[in-house]
Design an enzyme around this catalytic site. Structure first.
Site, PDB file in Angstrom:
ATOM      1  N   HIS A 101       0.831  -1.208   0.000  1.00 33.62           N
ATOM      2  CA  HIS A 101       0.000   0.000   0.000  1.00 33.62           C
ATOM      3  C   HIS A 101       0.866   1.259   0.000  1.00 33.62           C
ATOM      4  O   HIS A 101       0.361   2.368  -0.189  1.00 33.62           O
ATOM      5  CB  HIS A 101      -0.916  -0.003   1.217  1.00 33.62           C
ATOM      6  N   ASP A 142      -8.941 -10.482 -17.348  1.00 35.65           N
ATOM      7  CA  ASP A 142      -9.021 -11.707 -18.160  1.00 35.65           C
ATOM      8  C   ASP A 142      -7.657 -11.990 -18.779  1.00 35.65           C
ATOM      9  O   ASP A 142      -7.199 -11.269 -19.666  1.00 35.65           O
ATOM     10  CB  ASP A 142     -10.087 -11.521 -19.244  1.00 35.65           C
TER      11      ASP A 142
END
Length: 401
Positions: A170, A386
């Protein structure tokens, strides 16, 4: 706990396909990166065996894994801070030394459908290490686990389905940047590297680092040994439409409506234990600033929005209606977009910004104010990732703050 049946391959370091140029080796993080918590963003993408077979033509995990590693190596040439190491002695920079991304494979003796029935908090086995307690991680034995900026785990299930678990520091990225990276990786895996929009790595020019040592999430994260409970509530499209209709012409967004509903319930619980309640919402500021920041700007580009206080003291207070609460939520988000970000852009704005949050943190720490924290990932595109064998059937993140 889920038993891991077998380690298919010992940890491999995936390095960029071409070395990072010398002038990019010292990556400076921005002020907002400094203010991000010292944890990892965890994300797990699940792909069904049916989709893999129909889209990819095979469920051979070795073939899938090789495709992931080759494409990761290529896309890391654009996202070079992710294969470097955070400097412990200089937390405002990343050493882009091309040491690589830890990549692990596991097999699990269960089916994907059984995994998806588990609570999110019980899915840490699908990640390369604990994203919130990486100090205890067994990922590495030479202390590199404290400094890696990203790690990957590919999990294979008995049915042929797979899960891709990613932990991304982060300190270098937020959820939007993580999604952009994953979609770039997926495009590369499909042979579309030339269509990847290269990230902009210069957020530190907009928000120069200041060497601060406090994180914005300290407003919400307690330091005690509280028992935490994770629950999942599903709102169907019909439920959401019915809820939004209750606000009449105000027409709140789905996120605003659900936030107000949960906040109202939390207020009822907090009465008698707290003097007031407020809402904190994480706001992506990329498209909210004037002019808007580039969508592909890499790093942490978010701020907390803080609502007005709802008084829970004696005298029948804390009885706000849903419409009142949703207005307070919307106003807080707009103020964060227009106000706090402008503070940080000004040369001396950090002191004013820090003072604003200091009072809020103090009230929460003294148990005077019940703070309800919210974050929405609905528009980040994780369900579009994908790699060539279909979109994920489910996306999970492990929230335990």
């Amino acid at each position: 706990m889920m038993p891991k049946l077998d380690i298919v391959s010992i940890k491999v370091m995936v390095k960029p396909s071409s070395p990072t140029p010398n002038h990019l080796r010292d990556f400076k993080i921005s002020l907002l990166d400094e203010m991000a918590p010292p944890i990892y963003i965890p994300i797990i993408l699940f792909y069904s065996a049916t989709d893999i077979n129909s889209s990819f033509g095979t469920h051979d995990v070795e073939t899938i894994s090789n495709k992931l590693k080759v494409s990761l190596s290529k896309v890391l040439t654009l996202y070079y801070p992710l294969c470097g190491r955070l400097k412990c002695t200089s937390p405002s920079s990343v050493d882009c030394n091309d040491e690589g991304v830890p990549y692990i494979e596991y097999k699990f003796p269960t089916n994907l459908t059984d995994i998806l029935k588990r609570p999110q908090s019980q899915m840490k086995e699908l990640l390369p290490f604990d994203p919130y307690n990486n100090v205890s991680s067994s990922l590495d034995h030479n202390d590199d686990k404290h400094k890696v900026t990203m790690a990957v785990q590919l999990s294979e299930f008995k049915c042929g389905g797979i899960a891709l678990g990613v932990c991304l520091s982060h300190k270098v990225a937020d959820a939007e940047a993580t999604s952009s990276f994953l979609n770039a990786w997926a495009k590369t895996a499909k042979g579309l590297f030339n269509q990847v929009d290269p990230p902009q790595m210069d957020a530190e020019l907009i928000f120069p680092p200041r060497g601060i040592e406090w994180a914005m999430t300290s407003l919400m994260v307690g330091g005690g040994n509280e028992k935490l409970v994770t629950k999942c509530f599903l709102f169907s499209p019909t439920d959401l439409s019915r809820l939004r209709a209750r606000f009449g012409s105000f027409n709140p967004t789905r996120v605003e409506a659900v936030t107000a509903l949960i906040w109202k319930s939390a207020i009822q619980v907090a009465k008698g234990s707290y003097k007031a309640s407020m809402v904190c919402h994480i706001v992506n500021i990329r498209n909210r600033m004037v002019p808007p920041l580039p969508k592909n700007l890499f790093g942490n580009l978010w701020l907390y929005s803080i609502s007005e206080l709802v008084d829970l003291g004696d005298g029948g207070y804390g009885t706000e209606e849903l419409c009142d609460l949703v207005v307070m939520v919307r106003n807080a988000i707009r103020e964060a977009s227009a106000g706090y970000s402008d503070m940080l852009l000004q040369g001396d704005g950090l002191d004013e910004f820090d003072e604003f949050f200091k009072e809020a943190r103090l009230r929460v720490a003294e148990n005077l104010v019940a703070c309800c924290g919210f974050s929405s990932w609905t528009r980040f595109g994780f369900y579009e990732v994908d790699f060539g064998w279909g979109k994920p059937i489910k996306v999970r993140n492990i929230i335990c703050l």
